[in-house]
Motif scaffolding. Structure first.
Motif, PDB file in Angstrom:
ATOM      1  N   VAL A  63       0.840  -1.204   0.000  1.00 19.62           N
ATOM      2  CA  VAL A  63       0.000   0.000   0.000  1.00 19.62           C
ATOM      3  C   VAL A  63       0.872   1.249   0.000  1.00 19.62           C
ATOM      4  O   VAL A  63       0.592   2.226  -0.701  1.00 19.62           O
ATOM      5  CB  VAL A  63      -0.936   0.004   1.230  1.00 19.62           C
ATOM      6  N   LEU A  64       1.955   1.188   0.782  1.00 17.28           N
ATOM      7  CA  LEU A  64       2.880   2.320   0.845  1.00 17.28           C
ATOM      8  C   LEU A  64       3.516   2.579  -0.521  1.00 17.28           C
ATOM      9  O   LEU A  64       3.593   3.716  -0.979  1.00 17.28           O
ATOM     10  CB  LEU A  64       3.968   2.046   1.887  1.00 17.28           C
ATOM     11  N   VAL A  65       3.951   1.503  -1.179  1.00 18.88           N
ATOM     12  CA  VAL A  65       4.593   1.644  -2.496  1.00 18.88           C
ATOM     13  C   VAL A  65       3.620   2.214  -3.521  1.00 18.88           C
ATOM     14  O   VAL A  65       3.942   3.146  -4.261  1.00 18.88           O
ATOM     15  CB  VAL A  65       5.137   0.284  -2.988  1.00 18.88           C
ATOM     16  N   SER A  66       2.410   1.646  -3.563  1.00 23.57           N
ATOM     17  CA  SER A  66       1.438   2.072  -4.568  1.00 23.57           C
ATOM     18  C   SER A  66       0.912   3.481  -4.328  1.00 23.57           C
ATOM     19  O   SER A  66       0.479   4.157  -5.263  1.00 23.57           O
ATOM     20  CB  SER A  66       0.260   1.088  -4.606  1.00 23.57           C
ATOM     21  N   SER A  67       0.953   3.926  -3.067  1.00 27.78           N
ATOM     22  CA  SER A  67       0.417   5.252  -2.739  1.00 27.78           C
ATOM     23  C   SER A  67       1.493   6.330  -2.642  1.00 27.78           C
ATOM     24  O   SER A  67       1.194   7.480  -2.335  1.00 27.78           O
ATOM     25  CB  SER A  67      -0.356   5.190  -1.416  1.00 27.78           C
ATOM     26  N   THR A  68       2.741   5.945  -2.893  1.00 27.85           N
ATOM     27  CA  THR A  68       3.855   6.903  -2.853  1.00 27.85           C
ATOM     28  C   THR A  68       4.473   6.986  -4.238  1.00 27.85           C
ATOM     29  O   THR A  68       5.313   6.156  -4.602  1.00 27.85           O
ATOM     30  CB  THR A  68       4.925   6.467  -1.826  1.00 27.85           C
ATOM     31  N   PRO A  69       4.070   7.974  -5.024  1.00 22.77           N
ATOM     32  CA  PRO A  69       4.543   8.085  -6.415  1.00 22.77           C
ATOM     33  C   PRO A  69       6.052   8.064  -6.569  1.00 22.77           C
ATOM     34  O   PRO A  69       6.571   7.414  -7.479  1.00 22.77           O
ATOM     35  CB  PRO A  69       3.956   9.434  -6.868  1.00 22.77           C
ATOM     36  N   ILE A  70       6.769   8.742  -5.682  1.00 21.02           N
ATOM     37  CA  ILE A  70       8.230   8.792  -5.802  1.00 21.02           C
ATOM     38  C   ILE A  70       8.837   7.401  -5.648  1.00 21.02           C
ATOM     39  O   ILE A  70       9.703   6.992  -6.426  1.00 21.02           O
ATOM     40  CB  ILE A  70       8.828   9.758  -4.745  1.00 21.02           C
ATOM     41  N   LEU A  71       8.376   6.667  -4.637  1.00 19.07           N
ATOM     42  CA  LEU A  71       8.887   5.319  -4.396  1.00 19.07           C
ATOM     43  C   LEU A  71       8.508   4.380  -5.535  1.00 19.07           C
ATOM     44  O   LEU A  71       9.336   3.608  -6.031  1.00 19.07           O
ATOM     45  CB  LEU A  71       8.346   4.794  -3.065  1.00 19.07           C
ATOM     46  N   PHE A  72       7.248   4.466  -5.956  1.00 19.56           N
ATOM     47  CA  PHE A  72       6.772   3.613  -7.048  1.00 19.56           C
ATOM     48  C   PHE A  72       7.582   3.866  -8.318  1.00 19.56           C
ATOM     49  O   PHE A  72       8.034   2.939  -8.993  1.00 19.56           O
ATOM     50  CB  PHE A  72       5.286   3.886  -7.304  1.00 19.56           C
ATOM     51  N   ASN A  73       7.764   5.132  -8.663  1.00 20.03           N
ATOM     52  CA  ASN A  73       8.487   5.487  -9.883  1.00 20.03           C
ATOM     53  C   ASN A  73       9.965   5.130  -9.797  1.00 20.03           C
ATOM     54  O   ASN A  73      10.578   4.762 -10.809  1.00 20.03           O
ATOM     55  CB  ASN A  73       8.329   6.980 -10.186  1.00 20.03           C
ATOM     56  N   ALA A  74      10.546   5.233  -8.609  1.00 18.32           N
ATOM     57  CA  ALA A  74      11.955   4.867  -8.436  1.00 18.32           C
ATOM     58  C   ALA A  74      12.157   3.379  -8.726  1.00 18.32           C
ATOM     59  O   ALA A  74      13.089   2.990  -9.441  1.00 18.32           O
ATOM     60  CB  ALA A  74      12.418   5.206  -7.026  1.00 18.32           C
TER      61      ALA A  74
END
Length: 209
Positions: A63-74
């Motif tokens: 949930v954290l990954v999918s809801s955090t654009p910077i982390l997801f995109n990294a």
């Protein structure tokens, strides 16, 4: 997990596994370069990544990954870069004498650990897999029942089906082309084809949202 729900899980897992992607490309490439039997190590690495993805989702990190654009995109950019790297190295790899000698890293006789590690990263560096499991897993987990047995059944089914499809279908499908890697020309052609496929998947991962 009741039988009807498990059959639904089994069917969904099979459909997902048969959908071509980076894992299928990696499996076929390994089967051509190191042989059908040894390609299993790459398949094993890919399954370990699936287990880690499920743990990530179960732990709530997904949930954290999918809801955090910077982390997801990294993670997305890292995954695309790694696939692109594999593709370029495969295209540039020099043909070697004897079947099963040309690898993405240009080495001769790639070891089991190298195959396993590459399979792990190919599947692990795909943030969309986490997002997919976020949507997929809740369909087969009942909150009013003990969670551990349900997750164990889910992991065994998803991993078991994917391993059978990868090794039993995609790796086997590469067998008719094994003779081609016995010649320098054949190696160049197959390296270019699979290298281009890796790069194509990298582009999709990078630009298709």
């Amino acid at each position: 997990m009741n039988p009807a729900l498990w059959i639904s899980l089994l069917t969904a897992s099979a459909v997902i596994s048969f959908t071509p992607g980076a894992g299928a490309i990696n499996t076929m490439s390994n089967a051509l370069t190191v042989g059908w039997r040894r390609s299993f190590w790459g398949v094993l690495g890919q399954q370990l990544a699936l287990v880690l993805h499920i743990f990530v989702v179960a732990a709530g990190v997904g949930v954290l990954v999918s809801s955090t654009p910077i982390l997801f995109n990294a993670i997305r950019v890292l995954g695309a870069a790694y696939l692109g790297y594999l593709g370029v190295r495969l295209i540039l790899a020099k043909p070697r004498r004897g079947a099963g000698s040309a690898h993405p890293d240009g080495s001769l006789g790639e070891g089991a650990w190298s195959l396993l590690r590459r399979g792990l990263w190919v599947n692990l560096l795909n943030p969309k897999a986490i997002v997919f499991f976020l949507a997929f897993i809740p369909q087969f987990i009942r909150a009013d029942a003990p969670l551990l047995p349900q997750y164990l059944v889910l992991i065994a089914t998803v991993v078991g089906v994917d391993a059978v499809v990868m090794w039993g279908f995609f790796a086997t499908a590469a067998k008719p082309f094994r003779r081609a890697v016995g010649s320098a020309r054949g190696q160049r052609i197959l390296n270019t084809v699979f290298g281009a496929l890796f790069i194509g998947v990298a582009v999709l991962l990078l630009f298709v949202h």
